[in-house]
Design an enzyme around this catalytic site. Structure first.
Site, mmCIF file in Angstrom:
data_model
loop_
_atom_site.group_PDB
_atom_site.id
_atom_site.type_symbol
_atom_site.label_atom_id
_atom_site.label_comp_id
_atom_site.label_asym_id
_atom_site.label_seq_id
_atom_site.Cartn_x
_atom_site.Cartn_y
_atom_site.Cartn_z
ATOM 1 N N CYS A 118 0.834 -1.212 0.000
ATOM 2 C CA CYS A 118 0.000 0.000 0.000
ATOM 3 C C CYS A 118 0.865 1.257 0.000
ATOM 4 C CB CYS A 118 -0.955 -0.023 1.183
ATOM 5 S SG CYS A 118 -0.211 -0.485 2.758
HETATM 6 N N1 LIG Z 1 -4.022 -5.163 5.110
HETATM 7 C C1 LIG Z 1 -3.555 -4.401 4.129
HETATM 8 O O1 LIG Z 1 -3.842 -3.173 4.019
HETATM 9 C C2 LIG Z 1 -2.615 -4.990 3.129
HETATM 10 C C3 LIG Z 1 -2.141 -6.303 3.273
HETATM 11 N N2 LIG Z 1 -1.277 -6.817 2.318
HETATM 12 C C4 LIG Z 1 -0.720 -8.160 2.421
HETATM 13 O O2 LIG Z 1 -1.761 -9.110 2.156
HETATM 14 C C5 LIG Z 1 -1.489 -10.292 2.858
HETATM 15 C C6 LIG Z 1 -2.686 -10.590 3.738
HETATM 16 O O3 LIG Z 1 -2.756 -9.542 4.635
HETATM 17 P P1 LIG Z 1 -4.078 -9.316 5.490
HETATM 18 O O4 LIG Z 1 -5.268 -9.712 4.704
HETATM 19 O O5 LIG Z 1 -3.995 -7.918 6.004
HETATM 20 O O6 LIG Z 1 -3.827 -10.374 6.686
HETATM 21 P P2 LIG Z 1 -4.889 -11.101 7.617
HETATM 22 O O7 LIG Z 1 -4.133 -11.581 8.780
HETATM 23 O O8 LIG Z 1 -6.070 -10.210 7.821
HETATM 24 O O9 LIG Z 1 -5.365 -12.363 6.726
HETATM 25 C C7 LIG Z 1 -4.453 -13.387 6.393
HETATM 26 C C8 LIG Z 1 -5.268 -14.640 6.160
HETATM 27 O O10 LIG Z 1 -4.358 -15.681 5.820
HETATM 28 C C9 LIG Z 1 -4.602 -16.791 6.696
HETATM 29 N N3 LIG Z 1 -3.366 -17.529 6.906
HETATM 30 C C10 LIG Z 1 -2.294 -17.160 7.641
HETATM 31 N N4 LIG Z 1 -1.338 -18.112 7.579
HETATM 32 C C11 LIG Z 1 -1.842 -19.102 6.802
HETATM 33 C C12 LIG Z 1 -1.352 -20.370 6.359
HETATM 34 N N5 LIG Z 1 -0.141 -20.802 6.705
HETATM 35 N N6 LIG Z 1 -2.141 -21.142 5.555
HETATM 36 C C13 LIG Z 1 -3.368 -20.707 5.180
HETATM 37 N N7 LIG Z 1 -3.902 -19.517 5.575
HETATM 38 C C14 LIG Z 1 -3.130 -18.739 6.373
HETATM 39 C C15 LIG Z 1 -5.100 -16.169 7.970
HETATM 40 O O11 LIG Z 1 -5.791 -17.155 8.734
HETATM 41 P P3 LIG Z 1 -5.830 -17.022 10.346
HETATM 42 O O12 LIG Z 1 -7.047 -16.216 10.608
HETATM 43 O O13 LIG Z 1 -5.925 -18.436 10.787
HETATM 44 O O14 LIG Z 1 -4.557 -16.340 10.786
HETATM 45 C C16 LIG Z 1 -6.010 -15.084 7.426
HETATM 46 O O15 LIG Z 1 -7.277 -15.588 7.102
HETATM 47 C C17 LIG Z 1 -0.233 -10.056 3.697
HETATM 48 O O16 LIG Z 1 0.927 -10.539 3.053
HETATM 49 C C18 LIG Z 1 -0.173 -8.537 3.790
HETATM 50 O O17 LIG Z 1 1.132 -8.139 4.034
HETATM 51 C C19 LIG Z 1 -0.934 -6.079 1.196
HETATM 52 C C20 LIG Z 1 -1.378 -4.792 1.046
HETATM 53 C C21 LIG Z 1 -2.216 -4.152 2.010
HETATM 54 C C1 LIG Z 2 -0.476 -0.499 9.148
HETATM 55 C C2 LIG Z 2 0.377 -1.663 8.716
HETATM 56 O O1 LIG Z 2 0.764 -2.491 9.530
HETATM 57 N N1 LIG Z 2 0.650 -1.751 7.415
HETATM 58 C C3 LIG Z 2 1.469 -2.850 6.876
HETATM 59 C C4 LIG Z 2 1.556 -2.741 5.378
HETATM 60 C C5 LIG Z 2 0.359 -3.353 4.695
HETATM 61 C C6 LIG Z 2 0.738 -3.790 3.325
HETATM 62 O O2 LIG Z 2 0.910 -3.050 2.412
HETATM 63 O O3 LIG Z 2 0.949 -5.117 3.212
HETATM 64 P P1 LIG Z 2 2.224 -5.828 2.633
HETATM 65 O O4 LIG Z 2 2.837 -6.301 3.842
HETATM 66 O O5 LIG Z 2 1.739 -6.890 1.709
HETATM 67 O O6 LIG Z 2 3.057 -4.885 1.858
HETATM 68 C C7 LIG Z 2 2.891 -2.814 7.391
HETATM 69 O O7 LIG Z 2 3.418 -1.745 7.666
HETATM 70 O O8 LIG Z 2 3.489 -3.913 7.406
#
Ligand SMILES: NC(=O)C1=CN([C@@H]2O[C@H](COP(=O)(O)OP(=O)(O)OC[C@H]3O[C@@H](n4cnc5c(N)ncnc54)[C@H](OP(=O)(O)O)[C@@H]3O)[C@@H](O)[C@H]2O)C=CC1
Ligand SMILES: CC(=O)N[C@@H](CCC(=O)OP(=O)(O)O)C(=O)O
Length: 311
Positions: A118
């Site tokens: 992000c």
């Molecule tokens: N949040 C954001 O704004 C952004 C996030 N991202 C990236 O997207 C990815 C997901 O992030 P986010 O959605 O925020 O994370 P969350 O923790 O909200 O969701 C991750 C999901 O993956 C599941 N999970 C974790 N480990 C495993 C595993 N070994 N096998 C199967 N499922 C698994 C979790 O299950 P459980 O509930 O059991 O832990 C959960 O449902 C990350 O890499 C993050 O860095 C990228 C850009 C922005």
């Molecule tokens: C507030 C907060 O915790 N933000 C996340 C970034 C979220 C994101 O962009 O996810 P990726 O890890 O896939 O890049 C961080 O700083 O790690």
């Protein structure tokens, strides 16, 4: 042509749920799914990954690498990874479609697409056009300051910010983090903004669920004395034709006395501003977006649509 099958591995997490919400009314794709209780079942995940035409990984880095390994001998499944695991891997295409004139075509043809982080989405959106226009040298000591909605930290941070009964509840209205200046987003910022060195990056979180401001302050002396309008024109030219990234014109920017990070929350758009000192010696370039919109889930769906168009 059969209806393409898409599987969101990690579909029950923050990013995954937002992707599912964007696709819930789509008739042109078949969304494969596993029950939430089975979300960590490796055999079931592998079965879905193999059946999918496009897998969108919404997992922590290690789990994302595990999913890619499951598909090593399954060339028919193309992958969009929203984690940081593969973003600067040379075998992966960076999923910022507006990076340059050819990036959307590269994504369309790719097997592996690394969805941007992000914060880098905002920082690269501001810096890359200035690099490509020859206004900014790669040697410039760049600083990136940002504030994100707490959903950026996924389920864990959402719970800490919202659940006052937790021992690790966070009460702060706003907090800096990444204080060791070694945030995981530095590599992609350096590579795709074409910088010689990592920027100084100061991320922070505000007490709002979704939204984001990314700021890149620059002295005009670092831009070969370019004027505010020259800087804005470089951005405008770069994003000409984009329906997701817009550059505010001078009057829109000048009319602002405050900028709300939640302004584009719930959308997949990004708006860029060029703020300047009266003497034109100092600029603050600002990107406004939703960390889960153009910063994650919206970008993943945009990349999926590009890849489906190639079928
Ligand atoms: N949040 C954001 O704004 C952004 C996030 N991202 C990236 O997207 C990815 C997901 O992030 P986010 O959605 O925020 O994370 P969350 O923790 O909200 O969701 C991750 C999901 O993956 C599941 N999970 C974790 N480990 C495993 C595993 N070994 N096998 C199967 N499922 C698994 C979790 O299950 P459980 O509930 O059991 O832990 C959960 O449902 C990350 O890499 C993050 O860095 C990228 C850009 C922005
Ligand atoms: C507030 C907060 O915790 N933000 C996340 C970034 C979220 C994101 O962009 O996810 P990726 O890890 O896939 O890049 C961080 O700083 O790690």
């Amino acid at each position: 042509m059969t209806t393409p099958r898409v599987f969101i591995d990690g579909e029950h997490g923050t990013t995954g749920l937002q992707i599912r919400a964007r696709m819930s009314q789509r008739q042109d794709v078949e969304l494969l799914s596993v029950p939430e209780a089975e979300r960590r079942n490796p055999a079931l995940r592998e079965e879905m990954l193999r059946r999918a035409d496009i897998a969108i990984l919404c997992l922590p880095d290690d789990a994302a690498r595990e999913a890619v390994a499951m598909l090593e001998n399954e060339p028919s499944t193309r992958i969009i990874d929203t984690s940081t695991a593969h973003r600067v891997d040379p075998n992966w295409v960076y999923g910022f479609a507006e990076l340059d004139r050819d990036q959307a075509a590269r994504i369309r043809a790719a097997r592996y697409v690394g969805n941007p982080g992000c914060y880098p989405t905002g920082a690269i959106a501001l810096l890359r056009p200035l690099r490509d226009a020859g206004l900014l040298s790669g040697e410039t000591p760049v600083t990136v300051n940002a504030v994100s909605g707490y959903s950026g930290g996924g389920k864990q941070l959402i719970a800490q910010m919202e659940d006052a009964t937790r021992a690790d509840h966070i009460v702060a209205p706003h907090f800096l983090y990444g204080l060791d200046l070694n945030h995981k987003h530095l590599p992609e910022m350096r590579v795709f903004a074409k910088l010689d060195a990592d920027p100084i990056f100061a991320p922070s979180v505000g007490r709002f669920a979704q939204g984001m401001i990314v700021q890149v302050p620059l002295h005009s002396q670092w831009l070969a004395g370019a004027s505010e309008q020259t800087v804005r024109d470089a951005l405008t030219t770069h994003y000409d034709g984009s329906n997701l990234v817009e550059v505010a014109d001078r009057s829109q920017t000048a009319a602002l006395s405050r900028l709300d990070p939640t302004e584009l929350a719930g959308t997949d758009r990004m708006r860029l501003h060029v703020f300047a000192s009266k003497d034109g010696a100092r600029f603050n370039l600002v990107a406004l977006l939703d960390n889960l919109g153009k910063g994650a889930s919206g970008a993943a769906v945009q990349n999926m649509d590009l890849m489906l168009a190639a079928r």
